[in-house]
Design a protein around this motif. Structure first.
Motif, PDB file in Angstrom:
ATOM      1  N   LEU A  53       0.832  -1.210   0.000  1.00  0.00           N
ATOM      2  CA  LEU A  53       0.000   0.000   0.000  1.00  0.00           C
ATOM      3  C   LEU A  53       0.863   1.256   0.000  1.00  0.00           C
ATOM      4  CD1 LEU A  53      -2.713  -1.243   2.485  1.00  0.00           C
ATOM      5  CD2 LEU A  53      -3.177  -0.486   0.157  1.00  0.00           C
ATOM      6  N   LYS A  56       2.023   2.393  -3.222  1.00  0.00           N
ATOM      7  CA  LYS A  56       1.010   3.106  -3.998  1.00  0.00           C
ATOM      8  C   LYS A  56       0.688   4.479  -3.408  1.00  0.00           C
ATOM      9  CE  LYS A  56      -1.139  -1.285  -5.336  1.00  0.00           C
ATOM     10  NZ  LYS A  56      -2.342  -2.157  -5.223  1.00  0.00           N
ATOM     11  N   ILE A  58      -0.201   5.132  -0.364  1.00  0.00           N
ATOM     12  CA  ILE A  58      -1.313   5.023   0.580  1.00  0.00           C
ATOM     13  C   ILE A  58      -0.751   4.672   1.955  1.00  0.00           C
ATOM     14  CG2 ILE A  58      -3.393   3.733   1.186  1.00  0.00           C
ATOM     15  CD1 ILE A  58      -3.821   3.279  -1.836  1.00  0.00           C
ATOM     16  N   SER A 261     -10.635  -0.026  -3.609  1.00  0.00           N
ATOM     17  CA  SER A 261      -9.190   0.092  -3.807  1.00  0.00           C
ATOM     18  C   SER A 261      -8.853   1.044  -4.949  1.00  0.00           C
ATOM     19  CB  SER A 261      -8.584  -1.287  -4.066  1.00  0.00           C
ATOM     20  OG  SER A 261      -8.790  -2.137  -2.954  1.00  0.00           O
ATOM     21  N   THR A 262      -9.637   1.000  -6.013  1.00  0.00           N
ATOM     22  CA  THR A 262      -9.377   1.884  -7.155  1.00  0.00           C
ATOM     23  C   THR A 262      -9.548   3.341  -6.758  1.00  0.00           C
ATOM     24  OG1 THR A 262     -10.102   0.176  -8.711  1.00  0.00           O
ATOM     25  CG2 THR A 262     -10.056   2.442  -9.514  1.00  0.00           C
ATOM     26  N   GLN A 264      -9.182   4.575  -3.728  1.00  0.00           N
ATOM     27  CA  GLN A 264      -8.049   4.924  -2.866  1.00  0.00           C
ATOM     28  C   GLN A 264      -6.837   5.321  -3.705  1.00  0.00           C
ATOM     29  OE1 GLN A 264      -7.176   2.253   0.463  1.00  0.00           O
ATOM     30  NE2 GLN A 264      -9.193   1.313   0.248  1.00  0.00           N
ATOM     31  N   GLU A 265      -6.536   4.522  -4.702  1.00  0.00           N
ATOM     32  CA  GLU A 265      -5.367   4.781  -5.539  1.00  0.00           C
ATOM     33  C   GLU A 265      -5.539   6.074  -6.339  1.00  0.00           C
ATOM     34  OE1 GLU A 265      -4.336   1.332  -7.852  1.00  0.00           O
ATOM     35  OE2 GLU A 265      -4.594  -0.011  -6.135  1.00  0.00           O
ATOM     36  N   ARG A 266      -6.751   6.321  -6.816  1.00  0.00           N
ATOM     37  CA  ARG A 266      -6.982   7.531  -7.607  1.00  0.00           C
ATOM     38  C   ARG A 266      -6.797   8.776  -6.752  1.00  0.00           C
ATOM     39  NH1 ARG A 266     -11.085  10.937  -8.231  1.00  0.00           N
ATOM     40  NH2 ARG A 266     -12.688   9.614  -7.279  1.00  0.00           N
ATOM     41  N   GLN A 269      -3.175   9.383  -6.090  1.00  0.00           N
ATOM     42  CA  GLN A 269      -2.493   9.904  -7.281  1.00  0.00           C
ATOM     43  C   GLN A 269      -2.820  11.379  -7.509  1.00  0.00           C
ATOM     44  OE1 GLN A 269      -3.786   7.192 -10.319  1.00  0.00           O
ATOM     45  NE2 GLN A 269      -2.485   5.514  -9.593  1.00  0.00           N
ATOM     46  N   CYS A 276      -5.267   3.577   4.486  1.00  0.00           N
ATOM     47  CA  CYS A 276      -6.044   2.341   4.425  1.00  0.00           C
ATOM     48  C   CYS A 276      -6.029   1.654   5.789  1.00  0.00           C
ATOM     49  CB  CYS A 276      -5.467   1.415   3.356  1.00  0.00           C
ATOM     50  SG  CYS A 276      -6.396  -0.116   3.111  1.00  0.00           S
TER      51      CYS A 276
END
Length: 306
Positions: A53, A56, A58, A261-262, A264-266, A269, A276
């Motif tokens: 995480l 990424k 996070i 999850s998508t 969170q990543e967006r 970014q 998380c």
């Protein structure tokens, strides 16, 4: 929420506290589908997921699962597990803090011993410059949980915060007081079954108070975690903060491991703070069932993929 969904949720929440059901579930381990929401049974497994995480962008709040212990020895064992968790985070150089439940430390058995365990954990976290969040459980423990956090702060242990649940009618008053005391908070909607006399029964009421809590905290400048997967609430928060000129460093979004999850990543970014909530451990059953109760679609996902 229609009647069928409400009854379904109530049934699952009852099962979350059923020890016979928990014992039966444990025989299957994470094969029941809990692996989607639980990062593993061991600390090593959890640390590996935390590192991924972080890769990424996070951050993490780690939770060694457990609650409602019945013997003081259990509480002591959980306290020691948290010491090992803190050491593991520090040794790996992870961007992470920890969350713990007061009943996991024996609050319902021996409040003084529970406080001693929590104080030791918070002190050890401070040695590693790590943050501790005291989770909020169901309403019988609300006052005691807030008292623990306040007492820690009076002892100079300020690297600790707690959680307010938007569905509780009292939460706005609690928020005002804790904000004046500059306590870091995680704001959530709430995941326990509570009586309408103390909790808002309708989603629109919960959402409205959630926004009021967020607004109050953002305006205050005291750091706040907004824990939700509700895209509408997230969009509203981003727009409000931008309109008021509130720096992104003043708040972060928190979401659950295995959920959105998508998203969170967006958000990460796009430069928003994202953390998380990563649970792990043998006592995964109550947590897993509450995740299913929050959203019936999770049940169908588990059944489809089992």
């Amino acid at each position: 929420m229609d009647l069928g969904t409400k009854l379904f949720r109530q049934t699952l929440l009852l099962l979350a506290g059923n020890r016979a059901a928990a014992a039966a579930a444990q025989r299957y381990g994470l094969k029941l589908g809990a692996g989607r929401f639980v990062a593993g049974l061991t600390l090593s497994e959890a640390l590996t997921e935390m590192a991924e995480l972080n890769r990424k962008r996070i951050a993490v709040t780690a939770d060694h699962l457990g609650e409602g212990v019945r013997e003081s020895a259990e509480a002591s064992a959980y306290a020691e597990a948290y010491m090992q968790l803190l050491d593991g985070i520090h040794d790996r150089g992870l961007d992470a803090g920890v969350s713990l439940k007061p009943t996991q430390m024996g609050l319902a058995l021996d409040p003084e011993a529970a406080y001693a365990h929590i104080r030791d954990i918070v002190r050890h976290a401070g040695e590693h410059r790590l943050f501790v969040c005291i989770d909020m459980e169901n309403s019988p423990f609300t006052d005691a949980t807030l008292a623990i956090v306040r007492k820690l702060h009076t002892e100079g242990l300020t690297g600790v915060g707690t959680v307010l649940q938007a569905y509780l009618r009292r939460s706005m008053d609690d928020c005002r007081r804790l904000t004046q005391e500059r306590v870091v908070l995680r704001l959530v909607k709430g995941a326990y079954q509570e009586a309408p006399s103390i909790a808002y029964p309708h989603k629109r009421e919960v959402d409205e108070q959630f926004k009021q809590l967020i607004r109050h905290r953002l305006d205050s400048g005291v750091f706040t975690a907004i824990a939700t997967h509700d895209a509408a609430i997230i969009d509203w928060t981003c727009a409000y903060a931008a309109r008021k000129g509130i720096q992104r460093s003043a708040y972060e979004f928190q979401m659950l491991y295995g959920v959105a999850s998508t998203l969170q990543e967006r958000l990460a970014q796009e430069g928003y703070g994202v953390r998380c909530y990563v649970p792990y451990g043998q006592s995964w059953y109550p947590y897993f069932v509450r995740r299913l109760a929050e959203r019936p679609a999770n049940v169908w996902f588990i059944l489809k993929n089992w």
